[in-house]
Design a protein around this motif. Sequence first.
Motif, PDB file in Angstrom:
ATOM      1  N   VAL A  40      -7.235  54.026 -17.671  1.00 26.01           N
ATOM      2  CA  VAL A  40      -8.390  54.040 -18.570  1.00 26.01           C
ATOM      3  C   VAL A  40      -9.220  52.777 -18.349  1.00 26.01           C
ATOM      4  O   VAL A  40      -8.674  51.678 -18.243  1.00 26.01           O
ATOM      5  N   GLY A  41     -10.533  52.960 -18.242  1.00 26.65           N
ATOM      6  CA  GLY A  41     -11.420  51.810 -18.053  1.00 26.65           C
ATOM      7  C   GLY A  41     -12.569  51.866 -19.044  1.00 26.65           C
ATOM      8  O   GLY A  41     -12.522  52.586 -20.031  1.00 26.65           O
ATOM      9  N   LYS A  42     -13.606  51.063 -18.731  1.00 29.43           N
ATOM     10  CA  LYS A  42     -14.788  51.046 -19.597  1.00 29.43           C
ATOM     11  C   LYS A  42     -16.007  51.245 -18.725  1.00 29.43           C
ATOM     12  O   LYS A  42     -16.055  50.745 -17.599  1.00 29.43           O
ATOM     13  N   SER A  43     -16.990  51.916 -19.271  1.00 27.76           N
ATOM     14  CA  SER A  43     -18.236  52.088 -18.553  1.00 27.76           C
ATOM     15  C   SER A  43     -19.338  51.357 -19.313  1.00 27.76           C
ATOM     16  O   SER A  43     -19.526  51.581 -20.505  1.00 27.76           O
ATOM     17  N   ILE A  44     -20.028  50.459 -18.619  1.00 25.28           N
ATOM     18  CA  ILE A  44     -21.082  49.671 -19.263  1.00 25.28           C
ATOM     19  C   ILE A  44     -22.376  49.900 -18.478  1.00 25.28           C
ATOM     20  O   ILE A  44     -22.391  49.732 -17.256  1.00 25.28           O
ATOM     21  N   ARG A  45     -23.421  50.327 -19.165  1.00 31.15           N
ATOM     22  CA  ARG A  45     -24.690  50.613 -18.488  1.00 31.15           C
ATOM     23  C   ARG A  45     -25.810  49.779 -19.085  1.00 31.15           C
ATOM     24  O   ARG A  45     -25.848  49.573 -20.292  1.00 31.15           O
ATOM     25  N   PHE A  46     -26.695  49.313 -18.238  1.00 35.76           N
ATOM     26  CA  PHE A  46     -27.861  48.581 -18.726  1.00 35.76           C
ATOM     27  C   PHE A  46     -28.938  48.571 -17.657  1.00 35.76           C
ATOM     28  O   PHE A  46     -28.685  48.900 -16.492  1.00 35.76           O
ATOM     29  N   THR A  47     -30.157  48.187 -18.064  1.00 31.95           N
ATOM     30  CA  THR A  47     -31.218  48.010 -17.073  1.00 31.95           C
ATOM     31  C   THR A  47     -31.487  46.528 -16.924  1.00 31.95           C
ATOM     32  O   THR A  47     -31.226  45.739 -17.833  1.00 31.95           O
ATOM     33  N   LEU A  48     -31.974  46.137 -15.743  1.00 32.01           N
ATOM     34  CA  LEU A  48     -32.328  44.736 -15.547  1.00 32.01           C
ATOM     35  C   LEU A  48     -33.523  44.617 -14.608  1.00 32.01           C
ATOM     36  O   LEU A  48     -33.772  45.512 -13.799  1.00 32.01           O
ATOM     37  N   GLU A  49     -34.225  43.516 -14.790  1.00 31.55           N
ATOM     38  CA  GLU A  49     -35.349  43.170 -13.917  1.00 31.55           C
ATOM     39  C   GLU A  49     -34.813  42.294 -12.805  1.00 31.55           C
ATOM     40  O   GLU A  49     -34.069  41.347 -13.062  1.00 31.55           O
ATOM     41  N   SER A  50     -35.208  42.601 -11.571  1.00 30.01           N
ATOM     42  CA  SER A  50     -34.754  41.758 -10.474  1.00 30.01           C
ATOM     43  C   SER A  50     -35.719  41.896  -9.306  1.00 30.01           C
ATOM     44  O   SER A  50     -36.448  42.887  -9.208  1.00 30.01           O
ATOM     45  N   ALA A  51     -35.718  40.889  -8.405  1.00 33.67           N
ATOM     46  CA  ALA A  51     -36.658  40.884  -7.285  1.00 33.67           C
ATOM     47  C   ALA A  51     -36.379  42.064  -6.350  1.00 33.67           C
ATOM     48  O   ALA A  51     -37.298  42.729  -5.880  1.00 33.67           O
ATOM     49  N   ASN A  52     -35.107  42.304  -6.072  1.00 35.39           N
ATOM     50  CA  ASN A  52     -34.744  43.418  -5.197  1.00 35.39           C
ATOM     51  C   ASN A  52     -33.310  43.860  -5.505  1.00 35.39           C
ATOM     52  O   ASN A  52     -32.636  43.250  -6.336  1.00 35.39           O
ATOM     53  N   GLU A  53     -32.868  44.886  -4.817  1.00 36.34           N
ATOM     54  CA  GLU A  53     -31.579  45.477  -5.129  1.00 36.34           C
ATOM     55  C   GLU A  53     -30.430  44.490  -4.890  1.00 36.34           C
ATOM     56  O   GLU A  53     -29.468  44.422  -5.657  1.00 36.34           O
ATOM     57  N   LYS A  54     -30.567  43.700  -3.818  1.00 32.74           N
ATOM     58  CA  LYS A  54     -29.509  42.750  -3.483  1.00 32.74           C
ATOM     59  C   LYS A  54     -29.371  41.685  -4.587  1.00 32.74           C
ATOM     60  O   LYS A  54     -28.264  41.348  -5.012  1.00 32.74           O
ATOM     61  N   ALA A  55     -30.521  41.203  -5.051  1.00 30.62           N
ATOM     62  CA  ALA A  55     -30.502  40.195  -6.126  1.00 30.62           C
ATOM     63  C   ALA A  55     -29.952  40.788  -7.415  1.00 30.62           C
ATOM     64  O   ALA A  55     -29.206  40.132  -8.155  1.00 30.62           O
ATOM     65  N   ALA A  56     -30.304  42.055  -7.674  1.00 24.72           N
ATOM     66  CA  ALA A  56     -29.805  42.725  -8.873  1.00 24.72           C
ATOM     67  C   ALA A  56     -28.280  42.817  -8.810  1.00 24.72           C
ATOM     68  O   ALA A  56     -27.578  42.546  -9.783  1.00 24.72           O
ATOM     69  N   HIS A  57     -27.774  43.189  -7.642  1.00 29.44           N
ATOM     70  CA  HIS A  57     -26.329  43.323  -7.460  1.00 29.44           C
ATOM     71  C   HIS A  57     -25.638  41.981  -7.689  1.00 29.44           C
ATOM     72  O   HIS A  57     -24.596  41.895  -8.355  1.00 29.44           O
ATOM     73  N   LYS A  58     -26.265  40.922  -7.170  1.00 25.08           N
ATOM     74  CA  LYS A  58     -25.681  39.578  -7.298  1.00 25.08           C
ATOM     75  C   LYS A  58     -25.602  39.183  -8.782  1.00 25.08           C
ATOM     76  O   LYS A  58     -24.587  38.655  -9.242  1.00 25.08           O
ATOM     77  N   THR A  59     -26.689  39.438  -9.517  1.00 25.31           N
ATOM     78  CA  THR A  59     -26.705  39.106 -10.942  1.00 25.31           C
ATOM     79  C   THR A  59     -25.602  39.850 -11.694  1.00 25.31           C
ATOM     80  O   THR A  59     -24.868  39.270 -12.495  1.00 25.31           O
ATOM     81  N   VAL A  60     -25.496  41.146 -11.391  1.00 30.13           N
ATOM     82  CA  VAL A  60     -24.507  41.956 -12.113  1.00 30.13           C
ATOM     83  C   VAL A  60     -23.083  41.514 -11.738  1.00 30.13           C
ATOM     84  O   VAL A  60     -22.194  41.464 -12.586  1.00 30.13           O
ATOM     85  N   GLN A  61     -22.892  41.162 -10.474  1.00 29.97           N
ATOM     86  CA  GLN A  61     -21.574  40.674 -10.043  1.00 29.97           C
ATOM     87  C   GLN A  61     -21.197  39.404 -10.819  1.00 29.97           C
ATOM     88  O   GLN A  61     -20.075  39.259 -11.299  1.00 29.97           O
ATOM     89  N   GLU A  62     -22.176  38.505 -10.961  1.00 34.02           N
ATOM     90  CA  GLU A  62     -21.937  37.256 -11.706  1.00 34.02           C
ATOM     91  C   GLU A  62     -21.594  37.544 -13.167  1.00 34.02           C
ATOM     92  O   GLU A  62     -20.702  36.940 -13.749  1.00 34.02           O
ATOM     93  N   LEU A  63     -22.354  38.506 -13.724  1.00 32.89           N
ATOM     94  CA  LEU A  63     -22.121  38.902 -15.119  1.00 32.89           C
ATOM     95  C   LEU A  63     -20.709  39.459 -15.281  1.00 32.89           C
ATOM     96  O   LEU A  63     -20.012  39.158 -16.261  1.00 32.89           O
ATOM     97  N   CYS A  64     -20.270  40.241 -14.295  1.00 29.94           N
ATOM     98  CA  CYS A  64     -18.909  40.801 -14.334  1.00 29.94           C
ATOM     99  C   CYS A  64     -17.878  39.678 -14.267  1.00 29.94           C
ATOM    100  O   CYS A  64     -16.914  39.664 -15.025  1.00 29.94           O
ATOM    101  N   ASP A  65     -18.091  38.751 -13.334  1.00 30.60           N
ATOM    102  CA  ASP A  65     -17.105  37.680 -13.134  1.00 30.60           C
ATOM    103  C   ASP A  65     -16.988  36.788 -14.371  1.00 30.60           C
ATOM    104  O   ASP A  65     -15.904  36.362 -14.741  1.00 30.60           O
ATOM    105  N   ARG A  66     -18.136  36.510 -15.002  1.00 32.73           N
ATOM    106  CA  ARG A  66     -18.120  35.555 -16.122  1.00 32.73           C
ATOM    107  C   ARG A  66     -17.829  36.191 -17.460  1.00 32.73           C
ATOM    108  O   ARG A  66     -17.353  35.537 -18.375  1.00 32.73           O
ATOM    109  N   PHE A  67     -18.153  37.480 -17.601  1.00 30.83           N
ATOM    110  CA  PHE A  67     -18.173  38.028 -18.948  1.00 30.83           C
ATOM    111  C   PHE A  67     -17.600  39.444 -19.078  1.00 30.83           C
ATOM    112  O   PHE A  67     -16.727  39.692 -19.892  1.00 30.83           O
TER     113      PHE A  67
END
Lengths: 84, 222
Positions: A40-67
């Motif tokens: 069993v896991g959790k699904s978390i969805r949100f929208t974000l503003e970012s320069a491009n897909e790679k930057a968006a992925h990086k932000t979300v990865q950081e968010l996952c690691d920290r929080f």
Amino acid sequence: MRYQASVEVRLREGIADPQGSTIENATSKLGFEGISNVRVGKSIRFTLESANEKAAHKTVQELCDRFLTNPVIEDATIIIQGIE
Amino acid sequence: MSPTIGVVVFPGSNCEQDAVEAIRGLGAEAVLLWHESAEIGEVDGVIIPGGFAHGDYLRPGAIARFSPAMESIVDFAERGGSVVGICNGFQVLTEVGLLPGALQKNIGLKFLCKPVNLQVESTNSILTSQTKPGDILNIPINHFEGNYTCSEETLNELRNNDRILLTYKNNPNGSMGDIAGICNESRNVVGLMPHPERACHHLLGSTDGEPLLQSFIESANA
């Protein structure tokens, strides 16, 4: 650009999953055969503003690691999709 | 002079008054610290009490760890200050990284609320200095996520460095190594799932929490 992020938080392999085992036990009681490895896991969805897909992925990865995950017991898969 | 113990209050904390009562009953001062204030004042020790900080949303302790008060508490702990996290407080301490491991859902998925017997494994800490190795303490637990989990490497480190302070006599929740309480490397930060503050009066059925909180008060006075 706006992106839709979908984060699936999962218990890491080898970490006991009491919810998964309880569900698994229930499946056979309900007559479903051959179901195993329930996790069993959790699904978390949100929208974000970012320069491009790679930057968006990086932000979300950081968010996952920290929080969003506790790295001791969890990891996450991330899906990023551009919003028209 | 008796030491002053700060007890942190998050939205959803529910054991802070029990902690304050228990500390005052043992002759020390206690003050409540609101989580949004980075100013923790001139406290000599800190208790992070039980409850459901921020509703335990996402994970227990996951949001509480970012409170301004926590930054000051991490700083206080790093300067050698005595910090005890009880139940939800233990979860907060693992999330903020002051203690290793994590607290998972109990094996059997039951919310457990009952007195349990704990065994003192190490007296070398701010919470157990006034106990004896092998002492059996009857103290209540009250949790859904008290199943201590960590890597084998961390477990070995805890064992080899005498950092497991309290174990369950009959493991109620699936905790690795029967762990009920651990400390950090410098032994001034302790986390435990059982509630010593609820075992400090005969009317509560046990006074076995007293030597633990007395140890803590003494360490805060040092």
